[in-house]
Motif scaffolding. Structure first.
Motif, mmCIF file in Angstrom:
data_model
loop_
_atom_site.group_PDB
_atom_site.id
_atom_site.type_symbol
_atom_site.label_atom_id
_atom_site.label_comp_id
_atom_site.label_asym_id
_atom_site.label_seq_id
_atom_site.Cartn_x
_atom_site.Cartn_y
_atom_site.Cartn_z
ATOM 1 N N LEU A 188 -23.757 -14.268 1.961
ATOM 2 C CA LEU A 188 -24.533 -14.504 0.530
ATOM 3 C C LEU A 188 -26.065 -13.985 0.862
ATOM 4 O O LEU A 188 -26.578 -13.627 -0.102
ATOM 5 C CB LEU A 188 -24.842 -16.224 0.406
ATOM 6 N N ALA A 189 -26.436 -14.192 2.102
ATOM 7 C CA ALA A 189 -27.909 -13.738 2.430
ATOM 8 C C ALA A 189 -28.101 -12.205 1.975
ATOM 9 O O ALA A 189 -29.070 -11.657 1.473
ATOM 10 C CB ALA A 189 -28.383 -14.040 3.761
ATOM 11 N N ASP A 190 -26.971 -11.314 2.547
ATOM 12 C CA ASP A 190 -27.074 -9.844 2.347
ATOM 13 C C ASP A 190 -27.210 -9.720 0.777
ATOM 14 O O ASP A 190 -27.813 -8.888 0.527
ATOM 15 C CB ASP A 190 -25.754 -9.294 2.807
ATOM 16 N N VAL A 191 -26.304 -10.374 0.074
ATOM 17 C CA VAL A 191 -26.201 -10.204 -1.315
ATOM 18 C C VAL A 191 -27.519 -10.338 -2.115
ATOM 19 O O VAL A 191 -28.177 -9.666 -2.985
ATOM 20 C CB VAL A 191 -25.127 -11.049 -2.002
ATOM 21 N N VAL A 192 -28.077 -11.505 -1.600
ATOM 22 C CA VAL A 192 -29.167 -11.863 -2.409
ATOM 23 C C VAL A 192 -30.594 -11.024 -1.917
ATOM 24 O O VAL A 192 -31.266 -10.749 -2.976
ATOM 25 C CB VAL A 192 -29.604 -13.323 -2.080
ATOM 26 N N ALA A 193 -30.457 -10.561 -0.864
ATOM 27 C CA ALA A 193 -31.446 -9.653 -0.239
ATOM 28 C C ALA A 193 -31.441 -8.339 -1.167
ATOM 29 O O ALA A 193 -32.525 -7.797 -1.610
ATOM 30 C CB ALA A 193 -31.361 -9.427 1.250
ATOM 31 N N ASP A 194 -30.260 -7.843 -1.294
ATOM 32 C CA ASP A 194 -30.172 -6.751 -1.895
ATOM 33 C C ASP A 194 -30.664 -6.920 -3.553
ATOM 34 O O ASP A 194 -31.326 -5.957 -4.089
ATOM 35 C CB ASP A 194 -28.709 -6.245 -2.153
ATOM 36 N N CYS A 231 -28.396 -17.897 -6.415
ATOM 37 C CA CYS A 231 -27.641 -17.136 -5.364
ATOM 38 C C CYS A 231 -26.075 -16.999 -5.728
ATOM 39 O O CYS A 231 -25.421 -16.097 -5.451
ATOM 40 C CB CYS A 231 -27.649 -18.111 -4.228
ATOM 41 N N THR A 232 -25.579 -18.103 -6.524
ATOM 42 C CA THR A 232 -24.031 -18.277 -6.702
ATOM 43 C C THR A 232 -23.647 -17.112 -7.709
ATOM 44 O O THR A 232 -22.803 -16.424 -7.440
ATOM 45 C CB THR A 232 -23.816 -19.474 -7.390
ATOM 46 N N THR A 233 -24.451 -16.948 -8.789
ATOM 47 C CA THR A 233 -24.443 -15.933 -9.756
ATOM 48 C C THR A 233 -24.417 -14.587 -9.293
ATOM 49 O O THR A 233 -23.418 -13.690 -9.451
ATOM 50 C CB THR A 233 -25.310 -15.977 -10.888
ATOM 51 N N LEU A 234 -25.130 -14.276 -8.181
ATOM 52 C CA LEU A 234 -25.329 -13.216 -7.548
ATOM 53 C C LEU A 234 -23.997 -13.008 -6.572
ATOM 54 O O LEU A 234 -23.421 -11.707 -6.655
ATOM 55 C CB LEU A 234 -26.584 -12.910 -6.811
ATOM 56 N N HIS A 235 -23.571 -13.715 -5.874
ATOM 57 C CA HIS A 235 -22.579 -13.553 -4.948
ATOM 58 C C HIS A 235 -21.431 -13.480 -5.912
ATOM 59 O O HIS A 235 -20.504 -12.710 -5.477
ATOM 60 C CB HIS A 235 -22.496 -15.232 -4.354
ATOM 61 N N VAL A 236 -21.194 -14.022 -7.003
ATOM 62 C CA VAL A 236 -19.922 -13.645 -7.743
ATOM 63 C C VAL A 236 -19.780 -12.343 -8.317
ATOM 64 O O VAL A 236 -18.968 -11.838 -8.167
ATOM 65 C CB VAL A 236 -19.907 -14.812 -9.019
ATOM 66 N N GLU A 237 -20.932 -12.011 -8.780
ATOM 67 C CA GLU A 237 -21.202 -10.398 -9.278
ATOM 68 C C GLU A 237 -20.706 -9.602 -8.093
ATOM 69 O O GLU A 237 -20.318 -8.457 -8.424
ATOM 70 C CB GLU A 237 -22.501 -10.307 -9.980
ATOM 71 N N ALA A 238 -21.540 -9.854 -6.981
ATOM 72 C CA ALA A 238 -21.038 -8.822 -5.766
ATOM 73 C C ALA A 238 -19.668 -8.832 -5.446
ATOM 74 O O ALA A 238 -19.060 -7.850 -4.880
ATOM 75 C CB ALA A 238 -21.795 -9.171 -4.746
ATOM 76 N N ALA A 239 -18.969 -9.989 -5.665
ATOM 77 C CA ALA A 239 -17.557 -10.337 -5.224
ATOM 78 C C ALA A 239 -16.753 -9.519 -6.477
ATOM 79 O O ALA A 239 -15.812 -8.601 -6.157
ATOM 80 C CB ALA A 239 -17.076 -11.784 -5.180
ATOM 81 N N LEU A 240 -17.305 -9.380 -7.633
ATOM 82 C CA LEU A 240 -16.454 -8.740 -8.619
ATOM 83 C C LEU A 240 -16.639 -7.259 -8.484
ATOM 84 O O LEU A 240 -15.554 -6.646 -8.654
ATOM 85 C CB LEU A 240 -17.058 -9.256 -10.115
ATOM 86 N N ASP A 241 -17.634 -6.762 -7.895
ATOM 87 C CA ASP A 241 -18.076 -5.462 -7.826
ATOM 88 C C ASP A 241 -16.925 -4.881 -6.734
ATOM 89 O O ASP A 241 -16.462 -3.742 -6.889
ATOM 90 C CB ASP A 241 -19.470 -5.273 -7.288
#
Length: 236
Positions: A108-114, A219-229
């Motif tokens: 999660l932290a990597d996704v949010v940092a991006d 954070c959760t929304t960003l995590h989900v979008e990265a997972a879908l990508d």
């Protein structure tokens, strides 16, 4: 269209409200991206939040790591291509979980940092549970990406922790709590934050961009979008 979709592995139950948020957001995201009757390929393992909370209160993080690692191995055996922990606080043991499986863990932290870097934000406020705010496992990983993370003043920690554990994990969303959390966010803004991370899944029930004068990073929304990508086939 979904034949090349990867299977997303979820370790949840921290709390069940968090798991529900991930499940709903992943399904809505696939619907938005693919349409029709499309839905994501998911494997979900949930743990007993009461047990994890008890172990956390006793500072038995090695046992927490072992429990979440076993859940992750189950998700891997069930066919997941990569893994998400449906939590911020329990990313404290993310390295142990990642080491227990042979599939990647989307941290999660990597996704949010991006996302922060993409938005041009270099200093960000971080609100969440007391453990997440004070332990350093999350904010230090953000700093590894060149971001400065600010946490609320210590006098706010007990209130934020209580708002999460006594209200939000039980689905209770109180206007009075929202107003006070917005005040805390404003203090972080005054301290130099250019945005704020909602560093607990359940906080996204309470705080939205319309409530704040600075950018909100859910954070959760960003995590989900990265997972879908990662999971969905590339489209031209």
């Amino acid at each position: 269209m979904s034949t090349s979709m990867k299977t997303i592995g979820l370790v949840g139950g921290m709390s069940w409200e968090s798991s529900a948020a991930y499940y709903r957001a992943l399904n809505l995201g696939v619907q938005r991206r693919l349409g029709g009757y499309s839905s994501p390929s998911l494997v979900l393992s949930t743990v007993d939040f009461a047990r994890l909370t008890e172990l956390g209160d006793a500072e038995k993080w090695d046992q927490i790591g072992a429990l979440l690692a076993e859940a992750a191995r189950g998700v891997e055996r069930a066919g997941a291509d990569f893994l998400l922990l449906c939590t911020t606080t329990y990313h404290k043991v993310a390295d142990e979980v990642a080491a227990a499986v042979d599939i990647p863990l989307l941290h999660l932290a990597d996704v949010v940092a991006d996302a922060c870097q993409e938005a041009g934000v270099s200093t960000v406020g971080f609100i969440g549970t007391t453990v997440a705010m004070t332990d350093g496992f999350f904010t230090e990983r953000m700093e590894d990406h060149g971001l400065k993370a600010l946490i609320p003043a210590p006098e706010h920690h007990e209130f934020l922790n209580s708002a999460i554990y006594d209200e939000l994990v039980h689905g209770k969303v109180e206007d009075a709590t929202r107003r006070r959390v917005v005040e805390i966010i404003d203090e972080l803004w005054d301290a130099g934050a250019e945005g704020v991370l909602l560093g607990c899944t359940e906080l996204e029930q309470l705080i939205h961009q319309a409530d704040c004068d600075i950018p909100v990073f859910p954070c959760t929304t960003l995590h989900v979008e990265a997972a879908l990508d990662r999971a969905l086939p590339a489209t031209s």
